[in-house]
Design an enzyme around this catalytic site. Structure first.
Site, short mmCIF file in Angstrom:
data_model
loop_
_atom_site.label_atom_id
_atom_site.label_comp_id
_atom_site.label_asym_id
_atom_site.label_seq_id
_atom_site.Cartn_x
_atom_site.Cartn_y
_atom_site.Cartn_z
CE1 TYR A 186 -15.88 -45.06 -9.47
CE2 TYR A 186 -16.47 -44.35 -7.26
CZ TYR A 186 -15.51 -44.65 -8.21
OH TYR A 186 -14.18 -44.53 -7.89
CE LYS A 212 -4.11 -35.67 -29.89
NZ LYS A 212 -4.55 -36.88 -29.18
CG ASP A 260 -4.23 -43.63 -32.24
OD1 ASP A 260 -5.05 -42.71 -32.33
OD2 ASP A 260 -3.39 -43.71 -31.32
CD GLU A 298 -16.57 -48.65 -11.67
OE1 GLU A 298 -17.57 -47.97 -11.32
OE2 GLU A 298 -15.46 -48.57 -11.14
CB THR A 322 -8.06 -38.06 -28.43
OG1 THR A 322 -7.56 -37.46 -29.63
CG2 THR A 322 -6.95 -38.84 -27.75
NE ARG A 369 -7.27 -32.17 -22.28
CZ ARG A 369 -6.30 -32.17 -23.22
NH1 ARG A 369 -5.51 -33.21 -23.34
NH2 ARG A 369 -6.13 -31.14 -24.00
N1 DSN Z 1 0.07 -35.54 -27.05
C1 DSN Z 1 -0.60 -35.75 -28.30
C2 DSN Z 1 0.02 -34.96 -29.40
O1 DSN Z 1 0.42 -33.86 -29.15
O2 DSN Z 1 0.08 -35.43 -30.53
C3 DSN Z 1 -0.72 -37.16 -28.67
O3 DSN Z 1 -0.84 -37.97 -27.57
#
Ligand code: DSN
Length: 478
Positions: free
Chosen positions: A64, A273, A241, A66, A270, A279
């Site tokens: 943990y 990607k 974003d 925090e 994120t 992730r």
């Molecule tokens: N689920 C993602 C996508 O496929 O674009 C975005 O959150």
């Protein structure tokens, strides 16, 4: 048989897991096999490196933590501090950001952290000031009502879902749609492109607190300098974003007006990607919002995931290497080769092409819905996802589009020639599929007809296309 370090690591891990729950070990092995065999064109997916994957499977998961680096609510966080500080340092250096917060567990979480930071910074709310200074028990019911009143009708302007915006930018199925009074900007119906004059007009009319840019299905670059000017003209906070295209920013394919970091007040992303990490999520900002952002946990996040922060540090270190820039450029080159191949074969593409990692095919040109096309392609070994197109007559469930992206196949090493071959396979399937009918003989938006022999033949060709590009060649589980 002797094994390299990666094979030994994953084989040993599976052996240990198998001794406790063999079905989990089998599922992990099966997942690798499935990923190796699929022509994966899902624009939001990728393949993280063995080092990134291995950094997640360890005892950091037990801790943990925090709080923030050097200021934790639990004892014994010195090693978590090390990895969190490293991940943040790599993120700052990679993106040229003043501040990086690497605790968000996902993109939604990163956006929530940013939304709350902006609200707390921007909204003149005596009730919020009181709530932040006092213990909750000292707040009266009237204080709570005031807090909801003062924060409850703030405005957000973001890209509409059917133009390629994201659910977390103020849409109904997400909490952001309940938190904010949201209005959307779309794209020019003739070109499919963002019309910045229309965005400026919408901002002038609506006077949002937050102007959001960023997308999950818009196949073009966004000019963040212009968007910032629009935000400034109405006193809005400009948030980007960059979840989908963070890898293209990291790899310096998107620079100048197209790099969000110098232009936005706050940037979320994120890490899994096009950035090719574990992730998770991340927030970048300047000093003005840094204190509020760092309150993400416990404000909107559960305990940080130190094992994922360790993996973020590894992946961000990888993204700082010179070869990542080459990878990022190849993602875009491949997307353009795929788009050209589809266009040459007669497909209709939203905006007529791409200048990022994704392509949006309007499959109504083939007489299909997105749902029918997605399944027909899947039957043929091609993994994509259906997506709405602007002003989609089939709505968000059936859709009229197929979204495809190249980050994953580029990681495997496929290039322009293979993208053209992929375009041929996709075109063959789409061209040979026709809409089906429901049990009552009425036209169906889900049913389709595709000769199984065509699906089998294309599936074989897709597998052959992947053979020279093994996924995780350094990992041998046998
Ligand atoms: N689920 C993602 C996508 O496929 O674009 C975005 O959150």
């Amino acid at each position: 048989m002797s094994h390299n370090a990666e094979s030994t690591a994953f084989r040993s891990a599976l052996e240990v897991i198998r001794a406790v729950e063999p079905r989990v070990a089998d599922a992990i092995g099966a997942e690798l096999a499935d990923q190796r065999e699929s022509l994966k064109l899902i624009a939001s997916e990728n393949y993280a490196s063995p080092a990134t994957l291995l950094a997640m499977g360890n005892w950091f998961s037990d801790k943990y933590a925090e709080g923030t680096v050097g200021r934790r609510f639990y004892a014994g966080c010195q090693n978590v501090d090390t990895v969190e500080a490293l991940a943040a340092e790599h993120a700052r250096e990679l993106f040229g950001a003043t501040h990086a917060y690497v605790q968000p567990h996902s993109g939604i979480d990163a956006n929530l952290v940013a939304f709350w930071a902006i609200l707390a910074d921007r909204v003149e709310s005596p009730a919020l000031k009181k709530a932040q200074k006092r213990h909750v028990n000292d707040l009266t019911e009237e204080d709570w009502f005031a807090l909801r009143r003062e924060l409850g009708d703030q405005r957000m302007l973001g890209m509409s879902l059917d133009a390629g915006g994201h659910l977390t930018h103020g849409f109904r199925p997400n909490i952001s749609g309940k938190m904010f009074d949201q209005r959307s900007y779309g794209t020019d119906p003739a070109t499919g492109l963002i019309d910045y004059d229309r965005v400026a007009e919408a901002a002038r009319e609506f006077r949002p607190l937050i102007l959001v840019a960023g997308y999950s299905a818009y196949p073009r670059k966004v000019n963040f300098r212009i968007m910032r000017e629009i935000a400034d003209s109405v006193g809005a906070t400009f948030m980007v974003d960059m979840a989908h295209f963070a890898g293209l920013v990291a790899g310096k394919v998107f620079t100048g007006d197209f790099d969000p970091v110098p232009h936005a007040h706050i940037v979320t992303t994120t890490t899994h990607k096009s950035l090719r990490g574990p992730r998770g999520g991340m927030v970048l900002c300047g000093p003005e919002l840094a204190d509020q952002v760092d309150r993400g946990c416990p404000m909107v996040l559960g305990g940080p995931l130190p094992h994922v922060m360790a993996a973020k540090a590894v992946a961000l270190a990888e993204a700082r290497r010179a070869d990542f820039a080459d990878y990022a450029q190849r993602i875009v080159d491949n997307a353009q080769a795929l788009a050209d191949g589809l266009l040459r074969r007669g497909a209709t593409l939203v905006t007529g092409g791409t200048d990022n990692h994704l392509v949006l095919i309007d499959v109504s040109g083939y007489g299909l819905t997105g749902r029918q096309a997605e399944q027909a392609l899947l039957d043929s070994g091609i993994v994509t996802n259906r997506n709405a197109v602007p002003q989609d007559p089939n709505g968000a469930w059936y859709t009229s589009g197929i979204r495809i992206g190249t980050p994953a196949l580029t990681t495997r090493g496929l290039g322009a020639a293979e993208m053209d071959a992929t375009a041929e396979l996709m075109h063959t399937v789409l061209d040979r599929t026709s809409p089906g009918t429901g049990p009552d003989g009425a036209p169906s938006k889900a049913k389709y007809v595709l000769d199984p022999a065509v699906a089998e033949q294309v599936g074989k060709q897709a597998a052959d296309l992947l053979t020279p590009f093994p996924l995780y060649p350094e990992v041998n589980l046998t």
